[in-house]
Design a protein around this motif. Structure first.
Motif, short mmCIF file in Angstrom:
data_model
loop_
_atom_site.label_atom_id
_atom_site.label_comp_id
_atom_site.label_asym_id
_atom_site.label_seq_id
_atom_site.Cartn_x
_atom_site.Cartn_y
_atom_site.Cartn_z
N ALA A 235 0.84 -1.21 0.00
CA ALA A 235 0.00 0.00 0.00
C ALA A 235 0.87 1.25 0.00
O ALA A 235 0.53 2.26 -0.64
N VAL A 236 1.98 1.21 0.71
CA VAL A 236 2.90 2.34 0.75
C VAL A 236 3.55 2.55 -0.62
O VAL A 236 3.57 3.66 -1.16
N LEU A 237 4.06 1.46 -1.18
CA LEU A 237 4.76 1.55 -2.46
C LEU A 237 3.82 1.95 -3.60
O LEU A 237 4.23 2.64 -4.54
N ALA A 238 2.56 1.51 -3.51
CA ALA A 238 1.62 1.74 -4.61
C ALA A 238 0.86 3.05 -4.50
O ALA A 238 0.23 3.47 -5.48
N MET A 239 0.91 3.72 -3.36
CA MET A 239 0.11 4.93 -3.19
C MET A 239 0.40 6.01 -4.23
O MET A 239 -0.53 6.58 -4.82
N PRO A 240 1.66 6.34 -4.51
CA PRO A 240 1.90 7.37 -5.54
C PRO A 240 1.33 6.97 -6.90
O PRO A 240 0.77 7.81 -7.62
N ALA A 241 1.46 5.69 -7.26
CA ALA A 241 0.91 5.22 -8.54
C ALA A 241 -0.61 5.30 -8.53
O ALA A 241 -1.24 5.61 -9.55
N ALA A 242 -1.22 5.02 -7.37
CA ALA A 242 -2.68 5.10 -7.26
C ALA A 242 -3.16 6.53 -7.44
O ALA A 242 -4.19 6.78 -8.10
N ILE A 243 -2.45 7.49 -6.86
CA ILE A 243 -2.81 8.90 -7.03
C ILE A 243 -2.67 9.31 -8.50
O ILE A 243 -3.54 9.98 -9.07
N ALA A 244 -1.57 8.89 -9.11
CA ALA A 244 -1.36 9.21 -10.53
C ALA A 244 -2.44 8.55 -11.39
O ALA A 244 -3.00 9.17 -12.30
N GLY A 245 -2.75 7.28 -11.09
CA GLY A 245 -3.78 6.57 -11.85
C GLY A 245 -5.14 7.21 -11.70
O GLY A 245 -5.92 7.31 -12.66
N ALA A 246 -5.46 7.66 -10.48
CA ALA A 246 -6.74 8.34 -10.24
C ALA A 246 -6.81 9.63 -11.05
O ALA A 246 -7.87 10.02 -11.54
N THR A 247 -5.68 10.29 -11.20
CA THR A 247 -5.64 11.52 -12.00
C THR A 247 -5.90 11.19 -13.47
O THR A 247 -6.62 11.94 -14.15
N PHE A 248 -5.33 10.11 -13.96
CA PHE A 248 -5.62 9.66 -15.32
C PHE A 248 -7.12 9.40 -15.49
O PHE A 248 -7.73 9.78 -16.50
N LEU A 249 -7.72 8.72 -14.52
CA LEU A 249 -9.15 8.41 -14.58
C LEU A 249 -9.98 9.69 -14.66
O LEU A 249 -10.87 9.82 -15.52
N VAL A 250 -9.72 10.61 -13.76
CA VAL A 250 -10.50 11.86 -13.72
C VAL A 250 -10.26 12.66 -14.99
O VAL A 250 -11.21 13.22 -15.57
N ARG A 251 -9.03 12.73 -15.43
CA ARG A 251 -8.72 13.51 -16.63
C ARG A 251 -9.43 12.94 -17.85
O ARG A 251 -9.92 13.69 -18.70
N ALA A 252 -9.51 11.62 -17.94
CA ALA A 252 -10.14 10.99 -19.09
C ALA A 252 -11.65 11.21 -19.12
O ALA A 252 -12.25 11.36 -20.19
N ARG A 253 -12.28 11.26 -17.94
CA ARG A 253 -13.74 11.25 -17.90
C ARG A 253 -14.37 12.56 -17.46
O ARG A 253 -15.54 12.81 -17.77
N TYR A 254 -13.63 13.37 -16.72
CA TYR A 254 -14.22 14.60 -16.19
C TYR A 254 -13.28 15.78 -16.41
O TYR A 254 -13.07 16.59 -15.52
N SER A 255 -12.70 15.85 -17.60
CA SER A 255 -11.64 16.82 -17.82
C SER A 255 -12.06 18.28 -17.64
O SER A 255 -11.37 19.03 -16.97
N PRO A 256 -13.20 18.72 -18.19
CA PRO A 256 -13.52 20.14 -17.99
C PRO A 256 -13.89 20.43 -16.55
O PRO A 256 -14.49 19.59 -15.88
N PRO A 257 -13.58 21.59 -16.03
CA PRO A 257 -14.02 21.97 -14.69
C PRO A 257 -15.53 21.97 -14.63
O PRO A 257 -16.20 22.26 -15.60
N SER A 258 -16.09 21.64 -13.47
CA SER A 258 -17.53 21.59 -13.34
C SER A 258 -17.94 21.79 -11.90
O SER A 258 -17.17 21.57 -10.98
N GLY A 259 -19.16 22.20 -11.68
CA GLY A 259 -19.69 22.33 -10.32
C GLY A 259 -19.11 23.55 -9.63
O GLY A 259 -18.29 24.29 -10.16
N ASN A 260 -19.53 23.75 -8.42
CA ASN A 260 -19.04 24.87 -7.61
C ASN A 260 -18.79 24.39 -6.20
O ASN A 260 -19.52 23.60 -5.67
#
Length: 261
Positions: A235-260
């Motif tokens: 979990a320690v070793l994978a956490m940075p990759a998980a954060i980066a992967g989550a950013t890929f996920l969000v960027r791919a699906r929710y790229s434009p800013p939205s909400g307030n």
């Protein structure tokens, strides 16, 4: 909000996309080893704290069981000891479950600035992303803790019943582990995508709604991450990759800013 990929994000294909995002994160940190080391610091701190807490719980689980069962003092030694051993195991098991479901939230709270910077660097490397809202640090921490507590509440609503169902023959060894991994995986995705989604001014409710609308990618990403996080120290070793992967996920699906906010 962008719904790109939502229509095609269901079923096996959606799950495969979620897995892909995680490995994209692995690939990114492998190309940026300094960022990987940078992201290890808060995860390592949280890991040490949890190991120490579980060691204390394991040491005193028997005492807690004895304190909780004064009615068994007059029982035969065998029956009394058996009951207290079982209760001690359940107490430690609940502590372990709680550690698993809170590790990511605590790590993100400890390492908020680390992971915000790491996520920003992923987006910069991919061509740039939305500018993070200018929010005072105290407000950001307060909101992060509040949102994590709400998420934890929902996790416990599901995982505590599943924990006790795990003692039911057959169901506890087949259905319950699958459901537990799905629930934990989904909420792990909720936690890990928070940084990138907040950069898009998405509130907690908006984030939940967005991920519910794309359950398959969220589950694919989250279940894989959850299973890896079950392996000690991984979990320690994978956490940075998980954060980066989550950013890929969000960027791919929710790229434009939205909400307030």
């Amino acid at each position: 909000m962008s719904t790109m990929g939502h229509a095609a994000g269901g079923g096996v294909r959606g799950v495969a996309d979620g897995v892909k995002y995680f490995f994209q994160g692995v690939g990114w940190v492998s190309r940026h080893p300094r960022q990987w080391l940078f992201g290890l610091v808060p995860a390592l701190i949280a890991f040490v704290l949890y190991v120490a807490a579980l060691a204390v719980l394991g040491t005193y689980a028997g005492d807690l069981a004895a304190w909780a069962t004064p009615f068994a003092d007059g029982w035969s030694e065998t029956a009394r000891d058996l009951l207290r051993v079982l209760i001690g195991v359940v107490v430690f098991g609940l502590g372990l479950v709680l550690a698993l479901v809170t590790f990511t939230a605590v790590t993100l709270t400890i390492g908020g600035p680390f992971y915000e910077k790491l996520s920003e660097r992923v987006e910069d490397d991919l061509g740039g992303g939305p500018t993070a809202p200018d929010i005072p640090l105290w407000r950001s921490i307060t909101r992060s803790v509040r949102d994590s507590l709400v998420t934890l509440g929902w996790v416990l609503v599901f995982t505590i019943p599943l924990f006790f169902l795990g003692f039911v023959p057959v169901i506890g060894q087949t259905v319950v582990p699958v459901l537990g991994a799905a629930v934990s995986g989904f909420f792990l995705t909720v936690e890990l995508t928070t940084i990138a989604m907040e950069r898009r001014s998405m509130t907690r409710r908006t984030r939940f709604a967005a991920l519910r609308a794309a359950k398959s990618p969220a589950l694919g990403f989250g279940i894989l991450t959850f299973l890896l996080f079950l392996i000690p120290f991984l979990a320690v070793l994978a956490m940075p990759a998980a954060i980066a992967g989550a950013t890929f996920l969000v960027r791919a699906r929710y790229s434009p800013p939205s909400g307030n906010l």
